[in-house]
Design an enzyme around this catalytic site. Structure first.
Site, mmCIF file in Angstrom:
data_model
loop_
_atom_site.group_PDB
_atom_site.id
_atom_site.type_symbol
_atom_site.label_atom_id
_atom_site.label_comp_id
_atom_site.label_asym_id
_atom_site.label_seq_id
_atom_site.Cartn_x
_atom_site.Cartn_y
_atom_site.Cartn_z
ATOM 1 N N HIS A 147 0.837 -1.199 0.000
ATOM 2 C CA HIS A 147 0.000 0.000 0.000
ATOM 3 C C HIS A 147 0.875 1.254 0.000
ATOM 4 O O HIS A 147 0.671 2.174 -0.809
ATOM 5 C CB HIS A 147 -0.906 -0.026 1.236
ATOM 6 C CG HIS A 147 -1.820 1.143 1.376
ATOM 7 N ND1 HIS A 147 -3.191 1.043 1.224
ATOM 8 C CD2 HIS A 147 -1.580 2.454 1.664
ATOM 9 C CE1 HIS A 147 -3.741 2.225 1.409
ATOM 10 N NE2 HIS A 147 -2.782 3.103 1.683
ATOM 11 N N GLU A 148 1.845 1.290 0.910
ATOM 12 C CA GLU A 148 2.695 2.478 1.014
ATOM 13 C C GLU A 148 3.631 2.611 -0.191
ATOM 14 O O GLU A 148 3.986 3.730 -0.580
ATOM 15 C CB GLU A 148 3.499 2.436 2.316
ATOM 16 C CG GLU A 148 2.655 2.309 3.584
ATOM 17 C CD GLU A 148 1.593 3.384 3.720
ATOM 18 O OE1 GLU A 148 1.754 4.474 3.137
ATOM 19 O OE2 GLU A 148 0.586 3.122 4.414
ATOM 20 N N HIS A 151 1.848 4.448 -2.802
ATOM 21 C CA HIS A 151 1.950 5.884 -2.508
ATOM 22 C C HIS A 151 3.306 6.433 -2.942
ATOM 23 O O HIS A 151 3.390 7.540 -3.486
ATOM 24 C CB HIS A 151 1.775 6.126 -1.000
ATOM 25 C CG HIS A 151 0.362 5.997 -0.535
ATOM 26 N ND1 HIS A 151 -0.720 6.384 -1.288
ATOM 27 C CD2 HIS A 151 -0.146 5.543 0.644
ATOM 28 C CE1 HIS A 151 -1.836 6.166 -0.615
ATOM 29 N NE2 HIS A 151 -1.516 5.648 0.550
#
Length: 247
Positions: A147-148, A151
């Site tokens: 997820h990160e 980003h």
């Protein structure tokens, strides 16, 4: 001068609201809350909210070294063997050093104890923070890092303003869609979401709305929902750097 860990904890995350780590906690530890009686009162749903919070806060303090050591070990394994982590690292590397920040490597994915409920956060200068005390297992860590890393990819690839709610909503939609955290098995077995149709879309929309609502510039969850809806069509279908939704 503050360490990079201290600085990361003090800066607003581009993926979640600010995350408090073990370096920022000033409330004294009271081990009296970490008892069998409190544990069973939580199981039977008779514990007060204060007792429940203090129990888990004390537990996280006492297990901090163990949790972080396990997180670091699993992190090293994932960077060596996880297909999605290795794929994202490769595609971030392809953006090159001129994109504005260092590549995401194991050394700038930091496992720490967090005092808030997030699983992790990303900062363009210092990398990824993982909340070791909130991880269920290696699979949960894999979803969190993936997820990160989405980003991180968006931060390098696009001109994004983390304080613009539309940009923030798009980042969260893409990260929840591509990381695998909204796949059907994760929703069914860990979050008791038993829908058989539109499950992925509902999960992504729910998680993106909650993340946007947690930002200081967002008035409430209704406003967050409207912002997510405004960018939904373009952001949900944007699967870069994948050809399609990986899992």
């Amino acid at each position: 001068m503050a360490s990079t860990t201290d600085t990361l904890a003090s800066l607003p995350s581009t993926s979640t609201s600010s995350i408090s780590t073990s370096t920022t906690s000033s409330k004294p530890l009271d081990p009296a809350y970490y008892t069998w009686s409190n544990f069973f009162s939580i199981l039977t749903n008779t514990a007060t909210p204060h007792a429940r919070d203090e129990y888990f806060r004390t537990k996280d303090h006492l297990n901090e070294a163990r949790d972080c050591a396990r997180c670091d070990k699993d992190k090293a394994w994932l960077f060596s063997y996880s297909p999605i982590i290795r794929f994202m690292q490769h595609n971030i590397d392809l953006l090159g050093p001129d994109s504005g920040t260092a590549s995401i490597k194991p050394e700038n994915v930091r496992c720490r104890r967090c005092d808030t409920k997030q699983s992790g956060g990303f900062d363009g200068e210092y990398g990824i923070l993982v909340c070791a005390n909130h991880l269920r297992n290696r699979g949960h860590l894999e979803d969190t890092i993936a997820h990160e890393m989405v980003h991180a990819y968006d931060h390098l690839r696009f001109k994004l303003d983390p304080y613009d709610l539309r940009h923030a909503a798009c980042m969260e939609i893409r990260a929840s869609t591509l990381s695998g955290e909204c796949r059907w098995t994760r929703e069914f077995f860990t979050r008791n979401q038993w829908n058989l149709t539109q499950q992925l879309q509902e999960c992504v929309r729910r998680r993106a709305t909650l993340s946007v609502a947690a930002r200081s510039s967002c008035k409430d969850e209704a406003m967050a929902g409207r912002v997510v809806s405004e960018v939904w069509d373009s952001c949900f279908t944007d699967t870069r750097p994948f050809d399609e939704i990986y899992r």
